[in-house]
Write a protein that holds these residues in place. Sequence first.
Motif, PDB file in Angstrom:
ATOM      1  N   CYS A   1      49.057  43.698  34.015  1.00 40.93           N
ATOM      2  CA  CYS A   1      48.564  42.191  34.233  1.00 40.93           C
ATOM      3  C   CYS A   1      48.962  41.165  33.456  1.00 40.93           C
ATOM      4  N   ASN A   2      49.512  40.080  33.758  1.00 40.84           N
ATOM      5  CA  ASN A   2      49.859  39.056  32.915  1.00 40.84           C
ATOM      6  C   ASN A   2      49.046  37.619  33.079  1.00 40.84           C
ATOM      7  N   ALA A   3      47.866  37.629  33.794  1.00 39.78           N
ATOM      8  CA  ALA A   3      46.912  36.628  34.004  1.00 39.78           C
ATOM      9  C   ALA A   3      47.561  35.726  34.880  1.00 39.78           C
ATOM     10  N   ALA A   4      48.278  35.952  36.014  1.00 37.13           N
ATOM     11  CA  ALA A   4      48.835  34.963  36.923  1.00 37.13           C
ATOM     12  C   ALA A   4      48.902  35.584  38.309  1.00 37.13           C
ATOM     13  N   CYS A   5      47.652  36.251  38.540  1.00 33.43           N
ATOM     14  CA  CYS A   5      47.729  37.056  39.867  1.00 33.43           C
ATOM     15  C   CYS A   5      47.842  36.378  41.109  1.00 33.43           C
ATOM     16  N   ASP A   6      47.432  34.924  40.985  1.00 36.35           N
ATOM     17  CA  ASP A   6      47.509  33.864  42.148  1.00 36.35           C
ATOM     18  C   ASP A   6      48.978  33.582  42.422  1.00 36.35           C
TER      19      ASP A   6
ATOM     20  N   GLU B   1      42.596  37.129  27.655  1.00 34.13           N
ATOM     21  CA  GLU B   1      42.510  37.549  29.258  1.00 34.13           C
ATOM     22  C   GLU B   1      43.532  38.381  29.712  1.00 34.13           C
TER      23      GLU B   1
ATOM     24  N   THR C   1      42.404  39.060  36.647  1.00 33.07           N
ATOM     25  CA  THR C   1      41.918  37.776  36.025  1.00 33.07           C
ATOM     26  C   THR C   1      42.894  36.724  35.474  1.00 33.07           C
ATOM     27  N   CYS C   2      42.733  35.548  36.039  1.00 33.67           N
ATOM     28  CA  CYS C   2      43.656  34.634  35.796  1.00 33.67           C
ATOM     29  C   CYS C   2      43.272  33.394  35.823  1.00 33.67           C
TER      30      CYS C   2
ATOM     31  N   ARG D   1      46.052  36.021  24.086  1.00 31.95           N
ATOM     32  CA  ARG D   1      46.839  37.010  24.291  1.00 31.95           C
ATOM     33  C   ARG D   1      48.579  36.473  23.989  1.00 31.95           C
TER      34      ARG D   1
ATOM     35  N   LEU E   1      41.186  33.706  43.351  1.00 30.44           N
ATOM     36  CA  LEU E   1      41.377  34.382  44.495  1.00 30.44           C
ATOM     37  C   LEU E   1      43.010  34.665  44.374  1.00 30.44           C
ATOM     38  N   SER E   2      43.269  36.124  44.555  1.00 32.03           N
ATOM     39  CA  SER E   2      44.379  36.668  44.624  1.00 32.03           C
ATOM     40  C   SER E   2      44.703  37.631  45.885  1.00 32.03           C
TER      41      SER E   2
ATOM     42  N   PRO F   1      46.394  31.868  47.771  1.00 28.61           N
ATOM     43  CA  PRO F   1      45.695  32.407  46.518  1.00 28.61           C
ATOM     44  C   PRO F   1      45.706  31.081  45.567  1.00 28.61           C
ATOM     45  N   GLY F   2      44.545  31.354  44.558  1.00 33.88           N
ATOM     46  CA  GLY F   2      44.427  30.312  43.719  1.00 33.88           C
ATOM     47  C   GLY F   2      43.406  30.026  42.993  1.00 33.88           C
TER      48      GLY F   2
END
Lengths: 208, 434
Positions: free
Chosen positions: A122-127, B85, B90-91, B125, B244-245, B251-252
Amino acid sequence: MAYSSEQLAIFDSIIARYPRKRSAIMPLLHFVQSISGYVTSEGIEAIAAKLELSTAEVTAVSTFYTQYKPGPVGEYHVGICTNTLCAVMGGDAIYEAITEHLGISNDETTSDGKVSLERIECNAACDYAPVVMVNWEFYDNQTIQSVKDLVDGARAGNPPAPTRGPNSLRTWKENSAVLAGLTDGLASEGPSAGAASLLGLNLSKEGK
Amino acid sequence: MSKLAPVLSAHWDEADSFTLAGYKRHGGYNAAMKALAMAPDEVIALVKDSGLRGRGGAGFPTGTKWSFIPQGDNKEHYLVVNADESEPGTCKDMPLLMANPHSLIEGMIIASYAIRASYAFIYIRGEVVHVVRRVQQAIADAYQAGLLGTNIGGKGFDLELVLHIGAGAYICGEETALLDSLEGFRGQPRLRPPFPAIAGLYARPTVVNNVESIASVPAIIEYGNEWFQSMGTEKSKGFTLYSLSGHVTNPGQIEAPLGITLRELLELSGGIRAGHTLKFWTPGGSSTPLFTAEHLDVPLDYEGVSAAGSMLGTKALQIFDETTCVVRAVLRWTEFYKHESCGKCTPCREGTWWLVQMMRDLEAGKGTPADLDKLIDITNNIAGRSFCALADGAASPIISSIKYFRAEYEAHLTHGGCPFDPIASTLFATAGRA
């Protein structure tokens, strides 16, 4: 390859950032990758000498972290997120199609040295799923076709620009220098935020 | 009146929101100057009274954490911000730092002053080069403007801020592993006690806080506790970023008062993707036990989520509709925990490996229903038996998915494999196979 006096001065400037010099080991490893593309034995030796550590101690750190590469990667290192959410949304299909398209699989590089492939977490851009990273720049909302175009462009020397990043894609070595804490002056390029990041703000402005 | 509360995200739609000028245009760094005119203990008391709790997962009261730092001990104190993160789903911190890095720097000035630290670190990160650039530039500009370095704002306070860039290890989001990593070692968790407040970085008193927690401090100083406490619920005060994904129409990031529900967030933002229904979701990343449609009205605050059997975590709302195979989803998370186990503790190192073997067999339709009980048994022997919570995180999706979807696991066994078409769950499905 011996390091130049200019490069060794950068070693020293990185070490000087920290109250205790051993803390500089991670940026120094990134710096070595910015010169050689991966963590070479010369790099390990130079870091060990500067920090008064054994090469075993430096190697132990280097091998713990997945961004430090034990051998060469492509000029454009392509990471396809196959953690659950991206995988489900299309990351698995993209990964499968791209391995077939390039004829390489995880942790391999094309014969021209241009593109290497990695399944990433996971690269922290899931949206923005499905997400692909190239040299750790964001390529949001990808499809099989867009990633094919991306890797073809990279092999031809003109990759498309990142979605949320600089105006043009930098090479693996160039971006490794940024990770060593050296600046490239590109911070002001690209948007403040992508569309998904603005979802709540825009809803609020609509009175919701 | 809007149900939402954009504070940290209020100006992300401005082209220069990440610059010093863009930040100052909206009152940026006023709070730091205000705090530097107060006594450090007053700042700690104010943040304590605000009710601000950690936004990185554990929910520990931020001001209380600061108050644990022994004062007058003649030792260096450190502030370390956790920007590693990496929890699946988690984003929030990365877009925050890309669009508004100065809110973090201002919060760090205030926090460092309060705990009497003259050295502070951001551990970010490494897989996010452009976010790194934005933070680097913001730090350089803050130094240039006299907001970092010596005699900040002419108030006699000195602070050095160092950006430390990680190299791809989820475990470094665990605070003691992060400290080992920052000291130049393999990132492996430490045994506690001693806690970082007593023996943290370089064995000195250290506060480790999440990005969003620290970035929320300037607004609290600027607008006060009455304002902050007007948002949220009884024990979960203030605003926060919900991410929200997944299988949603839009999403956002949505910044809202704590305690909003997923039903409300979905109604505001456009709902589940057209023609589909909610199947399962995570309230706060993959380490928080799964929820289903029966949890749509759970208040998304620390107590509400916990009372319903999960954790608020990072407020990473990963939404999956009925096209998603829960066994496949959980297997992939299990592979993640196995990959990211640092190897220090045997139950986690060996246990996550065995969990992957069993989950792969189950997904392939091999085994018997009794294997599900064995899987639960192994999971229970891993959770709570290691130095850190990674193994507990690995257990959460397995235990909760079997609780809600045991029949789906069993269907894999009777079907001799996965009964789902993986293409149906992709975004390309509606547009035909790309």
